[in-house]
Each structure stands twice: as structure tokens, then as C-alpha cells.
Design a protein around this motif. Structure first.
Motif, PDB file in Angstrom:
ATOM      1  N   ASP A  35      -8.672   1.303  -2.694  1.00 33.38           N
ATOM      2  CA  ASP A  35      -7.429   0.543  -2.545  1.00 33.38           C
ATOM      3  C   ASP A  35      -6.234   1.479  -2.404  1.00 33.38           C
ATOM      4  O   ASP A  35      -5.352   1.251  -1.587  1.00 33.38           O
ATOM      5  CB  ASP A  35      -7.212  -0.375  -3.749  1.00 33.38           C
ATOM      6  CG  ASP A  35      -8.150  -1.566  -3.750  1.00 33.38           C
ATOM      7  OD1 ASP A  35      -8.738  -1.867  -2.696  1.00 33.38           O
ATOM      8  OD2 ASP A  35      -8.297  -2.186  -4.819  1.00 33.38           O
ATOM      9  N   GLU A  36      -6.216   2.526  -3.223  1.00 30.03           N
ATOM     10  CA  GLU A  36      -5.133   3.498  -3.167  1.00 30.03           C
ATOM     11  C   GLU A  36      -5.127   4.210  -1.816  1.00 30.03           C
ATOM     12  O   GLU A  36      -4.069   4.424  -1.232  1.00 30.03           O
ATOM     13  CB  GLU A  36      -5.284   4.505  -4.300  1.00 30.03           C
ATOM     14  CG  GLU A  36      -4.194   5.547  -4.307  1.00 30.03           C
ATOM     15  CD  GLU A  36      -4.385   6.592  -5.372  1.00 30.03           C
ATOM     16  OE1 GLU A  36      -3.395   7.247  -5.700  1.00 30.03           O
ATOM     17  OE2 GLU A  36      -5.513   6.768  -5.859  1.00 30.03           O
ATOM     18  N   LEU A  37      -6.299   4.553  -1.322  1.00 30.00           N
ATOM     19  CA  LEU A  37      -6.395   5.229  -0.026  1.00 30.00           C
ATOM     20  C   LEU A  37      -5.722   4.378   1.043  1.00 30.00           C
ATOM     21  O   LEU A  37      -4.906   4.863   1.808  1.00 30.00           O
ATOM     22  CB  LEU A  37      -7.862   5.478   0.334  1.00 30.00           C
ATOM     23  CG  LEU A  37      -8.084   6.153   1.682  1.00 30.00           C
ATOM     24  CD1 LEU A  37      -9.086   7.283   1.536  1.00 30.00           C
ATOM     25  CD2 LEU A  37      -8.575   5.168   2.711  1.00 30.00           C
ATOM     26  N   ARG A  38      -6.027   3.090   1.062  1.00 25.08           N
ATOM     27  CA  ARG A  38      -5.465   2.204   2.088  1.00 25.08           C
ATOM     28  C   ARG A  38      -3.964   1.995   1.908  1.00 25.08           C
ATOM     29  O   ARG A  38      -3.211   2.016   2.868  1.00 25.08           O
ATOM     30  CB  ARG A  38      -6.183   0.852   2.067  1.00 25.08           C
ATOM     31  CG  ARG A  38      -7.555   0.897   2.685  1.00 25.08           C
ATOM     32  CD  ARG A  38      -8.135  -0.505   2.826  1.00 25.08           C
ATOM     33  NE  ARG A  38      -8.392  -1.145   1.550  1.00 25.08           N
ATOM     34  CZ  ARG A  38      -9.514  -1.004   0.849  1.00 25.08           C
ATOM     35  NH1 ARG A  38     -10.477  -0.231   1.312  1.00 25.08           N
ATOM     36  NH2 ARG A  38      -9.682  -1.605  -0.288  1.00 25.08           N
ATOM     37  N   SER A  39      -3.520   1.806   0.677  1.00 27.47           N
ATOM     38  CA  SER A  39      -2.128   1.422   0.467  1.00 27.47           C
ATOM     39  C   SER A  39      -1.153   2.597   0.443  1.00 27.47           C
ATOM     40  O   SER A  39       0.015   2.417   0.763  1.00 27.47           O
ATOM     41  CB  SER A  39      -1.997   0.624  -0.830  1.00 27.47           C
ATOM     42  OG  SER A  39      -2.285   1.444  -1.945  1.00 27.47           O
ATOM     43  N   VAL A  40      -1.594   3.780   0.080  1.00 30.67           N
ATOM     44  CA  VAL A  40      -0.675   4.905  -0.091  1.00 30.67           C
ATOM     45  C   VAL A  40      -0.840   5.964   0.989  1.00 30.67           C
ATOM     46  O   VAL A  40       0.144   6.455   1.533  1.00 30.67           O
ATOM     47  CB  VAL A  40      -0.848   5.554  -1.489  1.00 30.67           C
ATOM     48  CG1 VAL A  40       0.035   6.775  -1.649  1.00 30.67           C
ATOM     49  CG2 VAL A  40      -0.562   4.536  -2.578  1.00 30.67           C
ATOM     50  N   TYR A  41      -2.063   6.327   1.318  1.00 33.49           N
ATOM     51  CA  TYR A  41      -2.294   7.496   2.147  1.00 33.49           C
ATOM     52  C   TYR A  41      -2.662   7.192   3.596  1.00 33.49           C
ATOM     53  O   TYR A  41      -2.183   7.840   4.511  1.00 33.49           O
ATOM     54  CB  TYR A  41      -3.419   8.359   1.554  1.00 33.49           C
ATOM     55  CG  TYR A  41      -3.133   8.840   0.155  1.00 33.49           C
ATOM     56  CD1 TYR A  41      -2.123   9.756  -0.084  1.00 33.49           C
ATOM     57  CD2 TYR A  41      -3.881   8.395  -0.919  1.00 33.49           C
ATOM     58  CE1 TYR A  41      -1.863  10.214  -1.363  1.00 33.49           C
ATOM     59  CE2 TYR A  41      -3.630   8.844  -2.204  1.00 33.49           C
ATOM     60  CZ  TYR A  41      -2.616   9.749  -2.418  1.00 33.49           C
ATOM     61  OH  TYR A  41      -2.358  10.189  -3.675  1.00 33.49           O
ATOM     62  N   ASP A  42      -3.533   6.250   3.806  1.00 32.98           N
ATOM     63  CA  ASP A  42      -4.154   6.035   5.115  1.00 32.98           C
ATOM     64  C   ASP A  42      -3.247   5.219   6.033  1.00 32.98           C
ATOM     65  O   ASP A  42      -3.461   4.031   6.252  1.00 32.98           O
ATOM     66  CB  ASP A  42      -5.506   5.348   4.914  1.00 32.98           C
ATOM     67  CG  ASP A  42      -6.294   5.209   6.190  1.00 32.98           C
ATOM     68  OD1 ASP A  42      -5.987   5.909   7.174  1.00 32.98           O
ATOM     69  OD2 ASP A  42      -7.233   4.393   6.209  1.00 32.98           O
ATOM     70  N   THR A  43      -2.248   5.874   6.612  1.00 34.17           N
ATOM     71  CA  THR A  43      -1.249   5.143   7.388  1.00 34.17           C
ATOM     72  C   THR A  43      -1.772   4.559   8.691  1.00 34.17           C
ATOM     73  O   THR A  43      -1.252   3.561   9.170  1.00 34.17           O
ATOM     74  CB  THR A  43      -0.024   6.040   7.684  1.00 34.17           C
ATOM     75  OG1 THR A  43      -0.458   7.209   8.380  1.00 34.17           O
ATOM     76  CG2 THR A  43       0.676   6.438   6.403  1.00 34.17           C
ATOM     77  N   ASP A  44      -2.829   5.144   9.255  1.00 38.46           N
ATOM     78  CA  ASP A  44      -3.390   4.568  10.481  1.00 38.46           C
ATOM     79  C   ASP A  44      -4.574   3.644  10.196  1.00 38.46           C
ATOM     80  O   ASP A  44      -5.189   3.109  11.113  1.00 38.46           O
ATOM     81  CB  ASP A  44      -3.781   5.647  11.498  1.00 38.46           C
ATOM     82  CG  ASP A  44      -4.907   6.544  11.016  1.00 38.46           C
ATOM     83  OD1 ASP A  44      -5.456   6.321   9.913  1.00 38.46           O
ATOM     84  OD2 ASP A  44      -5.238   7.491  11.745  1.00 38.46           O
ATOM     85  N   GLU A  45      -4.885   3.461   8.920  1.00 34.20           N
ATOM     86  CA  GLU A  45      -5.909   2.519   8.447  1.00 34.20           C
ATOM     87  C   GLU A  45      -7.280   2.735   9.075  1.00 34.20           C
ATOM     88  O   GLU A  45      -7.997   1.797   9.380  1.00 34.20           O
ATOM     89  CB  GLU A  45      -5.425   1.086   8.657  1.00 34.20           C
ATOM     90  CG  GLU A  45      -4.159   0.781   7.881  1.00 34.20           C
ATOM     91  CD  GLU A  45      -3.656  -0.631   8.067  1.00 34.20           C
ATOM     92  OE1 GLU A  45      -4.260  -1.409   8.843  1.00 34.20           O
ATOM     93  OE2 GLU A  45      -2.646  -0.960   7.435  1.00 34.20           O
ATOM     94  N   ASP A  46      -7.666   4.015   9.233  1.00 38.12           N
ATOM     95  CA  ASP A  46      -8.997   4.304   9.773  1.00 38.12           C
ATOM     96  C   ASP A  46     -10.031   4.587   8.676  1.00 38.12           C
ATOM     97  O   ASP A  46     -11.188   4.853   8.972  1.00 38.12           O
ATOM     98  CB  ASP A  46      -8.947   5.464  10.772  1.00 38.12           C
ATOM     99  CG  ASP A  46      -8.588   6.795  10.122  1.00 38.12           C
ATOM    100  OD1 ASP A  46      -8.220   6.818   8.934  1.00 38.12           O
ATOM    101  OD2 ASP A  46      -8.660   7.820  10.826  1.00 38.12           O
ATOM    102  N   GLY A  47      -9.610   4.528   7.411  1.00 38.38           N
ATOM    103  CA  GLY A  47     -10.536   4.750   6.304  1.00 38.38           C
ATOM    104  C   GLY A  47     -10.587   6.194   5.828  1.00 38.38           C
ATOM    105  O   GLY A  47     -11.327   6.513   4.903  1.00 38.38           O
TER     106      GLY A  47
END
Length: 85
Positions: free
Chosen positions: A22-34
Motif C-alpha cells: 500500500d505504501e509503495l503505491r501511495s507514496v513512491y510508485d508515481t507511475d503505478e507500475d508496481g
């Protein structure tokens, strides 16, 4: 008793992995590729060095996944806070 301890440890691990994803998606992964690139990580934490990024990248693919981020935080390679800045 041993089974209960192992089950609790496994559930805790799953909870940690779910939080990390969840943190990866909401904070770091700006292009939402996982995955998180060095640029995406620096967007959230400009003070993180490329050396720390590559140490956290345990599968050496040039990207961080949720597990690598969680482990990098545990090992002190990445900031523990999930807020930007």
C-alpha cells in the motif's frame, strides 16, 4: 504452542507485506507500475543515495518492489517515514 507462534509470525509478515505494498503505491510508485525507480524514491526522499538504493535492490533489477522497500527500511538503507520529504 509452537504452531501458534509460527502462525502469528506468518500473519505479522503478511500484514507487513500488505502495508508495504500500500505504501509503495501511495507514496513512491508515481507511475503505478508496481515498482519504484531511483527517481521515484528521490521524489519522496531526496536525501537517499544511489548507493543505498542499489543496496536495497536485492534482486539487482534496478527497481524496488514492496519487499525490498520494507527490508531496506528495516536495514536502515531507506528512511522509515512514509511521508514525502
Amino acid at each position: 504452542m509452537k504452531t501458534m507462534i509460527l502462525t502469528s509470525a506468518a500473519l505479522l509478515g503478511l500484514g507487513t507485506a500488505a502495508f508495504a505494498a500500500d505504501e509503495l503505491r501511495s507514496v513512491y510508485d508515481t507511475d503505478e507500475d508496481g515498482y519504484v525507480t531511483f527517481a521515484e524514491l528521490q521524489n519522496a526522499h531526496p536525501d537517499v543515495s544511489m548507493e543505498s538504493f542499489y543496496e536495497a535492490d536485492t534482486d539487482a533489477d534496478g527497481l524496488l518492489n514492496a519487499r525490498e522497500i520494507a527490508e531496506g527500511k528495516t536495514e536502515g538503507l531507506l528512511p522509515k517515514g512514509d511521508e514525502k520529504g
